[in-house]
Design an enzyme around this catalytic site. Structure first.
Site, short mmCIF file in Angstrom:
data_model
loop_
_atom_site.label_atom_id
_atom_site.label_comp_id
_atom_site.label_asym_id
_atom_site.label_seq_id
_atom_site.Cartn_x
_atom_site.Cartn_y
_atom_site.Cartn_z
N MET A 107 -0.43 1.79 1.96
CA MET A 107 0.61 1.19 1.13
C MET A 107 1.97 1.29 1.82
O MET A 107 2.28 2.27 2.50
CB MET A 107 0.67 1.89 -0.23
N GLU B 10 9.51 -12.25 3.93
CA GLU B 10 9.48 -11.02 4.71
C GLU B 10 9.04 -11.33 6.14
O GLU B 10 9.59 -10.77 7.10
CB GLU B 10 8.54 -10.00 4.07
N GLU C 158 7.89 -7.56 -7.15
CA GLU C 158 9.17 -7.54 -7.84
C GLU C 158 9.98 -6.30 -7.47
O GLU C 158 11.21 -6.35 -7.36
CB GLU C 158 8.97 -7.60 -9.36
N ASN D 297 5.04 -14.24 -1.13
CA ASN D 297 6.37 -14.39 -0.53
C ASN D 297 6.30 -14.48 1.00
O ASN D 297 5.86 -13.54 1.66
CB ASN D 297 7.22 -13.19 -0.95
N GLU E 82 3.44 -0.56 4.23
CA GLU E 82 3.64 -0.82 5.65
C GLU E 82 3.67 -2.30 6.00
O GLU E 82 3.58 -2.67 7.17
CB GLU E 82 2.57 -0.11 6.48
N ARG F 254 -4.24 -7.73 -0.61
CA ARG F 254 -3.14 -7.63 -1.57
C ARG F 254 -3.30 -6.43 -2.49
O ARG F 254 -2.32 -5.78 -2.82
CB ARG F 254 -3.08 -8.92 -2.40
#
Length: 420
Positions: free
Chosen positions: A307, A336, A58, A333, A309, A267
């Site tokens: 984190m 990207e 988000e 998602n 990248e 993740r």
């Protein structure tokens, strides 16, 4: 009466909230830090525009909106809240000192009153789907306009919220404006009792992602280091149970394409060590990004355990798998990856992105696979047939660009509510 019962239950459960934080801190120590903020205590103060984004996804989605708010309302302080440590880290990494940050308090009247008494927001923007009865009521009581931005509701969520009946209807009545991602999302909010005159369709702000300047060049530089001709498969946002499948598929692909390079990006940070061990046990030479270890010519796997990248990995990849989908998590998602013109493959469990995957697949930019056998076949086809790989990549990028524009609609809503 319904909200009073809800509030009483929340207070009864509050000790369990702390225990849950301590439990989660076993894997991530940040969960036992700044606990006072979760009850409304803290040092953040002053009038502001307040934007709430739950976690990493988000926060990244909100980035274009945050940048526009900073540009158009420079006289206002911007407060960004999250609920997770990784979300907190993302806020600090993306925006630094340009915004204020703290955790969102639990939905307890006293906790909310402490924060609202200090920050006195002129507007609250809540990203996606966060329906908190006491937070929304507190804003209504203080005449704080509330915008639900990029609002989404799946059929599963509608069924869950419908069980709460009148409490949800009363909560949605306190929302000034719901900017839904699509017509189906808008319909779902109306089903739950939202006022039709307060619901608009703006589209999905995730399409308004702006690729940072120079990132494509950085990706190409990495490709040169790895070997410019090597195909690169990025497995993004993997969940427990998927990494083993990814490694088995990779082993089969390497039999046909011995120079294939795999980038595995778990993740959740608390899984970095476990995934690194899996990769080491696969007997393929692997390196962890976080260690800064030298990349060797025979390196087969990179563990993306750093984190922030993810976009860099997409910029350096040939094709992408989006995780949380071969297991019943709901997917992540794909936009990207599409922004960089990558063909996307995902599992069938993508109900959290039911508004994106079907049209992306129909456009030819993505494929859904039911198991690792189908995943192997799809990846092999793209890797062996460059023309079909390029067609899928172009289709993904075209789909991404054609659906932009939600940001302008959201900003119109913000301007309208700021004048109330």
């Amino acid at each position: 009466m319904r909200r009073s019962l809800y509030t009483a239950l929340m207070y009864l459960l509050s000790p369990l909230f702390i225990l849950r934080l301590l439990w989660r801190s076993r894997a991530n120590s940040a969960y036992r830090q700044r606990i006072a903020e979760r009850f409304g205590f803290g040092t953040v103060s002053g009038s502001c525009i307040w934007l709430h984004a739950v976690s990493v996804g988000e926060t990244i989605a909100a980035r274009p909106l945050v940048e526009r708010l900073l540009k158009e309302f420079p006289q206002h302080t911007l407060l960004v809240t999250t609920t997770t440590p990784t979300g907190s880290d993302t806020v600090k990494r993306l925006f630094g000192e340009r915004v204020k940050h703290c955790y969102l308090p639990y939905d307890l009247p006293g906790s909310l009153a402490r924060l609202l008494g200090r920050v006195q927001p002129t507007l609250l923007v809540v990203m996606e789907t966060e329906i908190w009865p006491n937070l929304y009521a507190a804003c209504a009581q203080r005449n704080i306009p509330l915008l639900l931005a990029n609002a989404r509701l799946s059929e599963r969520s509608v069924r869950g919220y419908a069980r709460l009946g009148q409490l949800v209807r009363e909560t949605l009545a306190n929302v000034s404006l719901i900017a839904a991602r699509g017509g189906q999302d808008a319909f779902h909010f109306l089903q739950l009792g939202a006022y039709s005159e307060r619901v608009v369709v703006c589209g999905n702000i995730k399409f308004d992602l702006q690729v940072p300047a120079g990132l494509v060049e950085q990706g190409q530089q990495l490709r040169q280091q790895w070997g410019a001709s090597r195909p690169v498969w990025v497995a993004a946002s993997t969940h427990q149970g998927e990494d083993e499948m990814i490694l088995r598929v990779f082993a089969r692909l390497r039999e046909v394409l011995p120079d294939l390079l795999l980038i595995v990006v778990p993740r959740h940070p608390e899984r970095f060590d476990a995934v690194a061990r899996l990769c080491a046990d696969s007997h393929f030479p692997s390196v962890r990004r976080s260690t800064g270890s030298a990349f060797a010519a025979d390196t087969a796997i990179i563990v993306g355990d750093s984190m922030g990248e993810m976009l860099l990995w997409y910029a350096s990849a040939t094709l992408a798998f989006i995780g949380g989908s071969l297991v019943a998590h709901g997917g992540h998602n794909p936009l990207e990856a599409a922004a960089f013109g990558l063909p996307v493959v995902s599992g069938v469990h993508v109900h959290n992105f039911a508004d994106i995957f079907p049209p992306l697949c129909e456009a030819g930019g993505a494929k859904l696979v039911a198991n690792e056998t189908e995943l192997y076949a799809q990846l092999l086809m793209w890797l062996q047939h460059n023309n079909r790989h390029q067609q899928a990549g172009v289709a993904a990028h075209t789909f991404f660009e054609k659906n932009q524009g939600a940001l302008d609609c959201l900003m119109q809503s913000v301007r309208y509510l700021m004048k109330l």
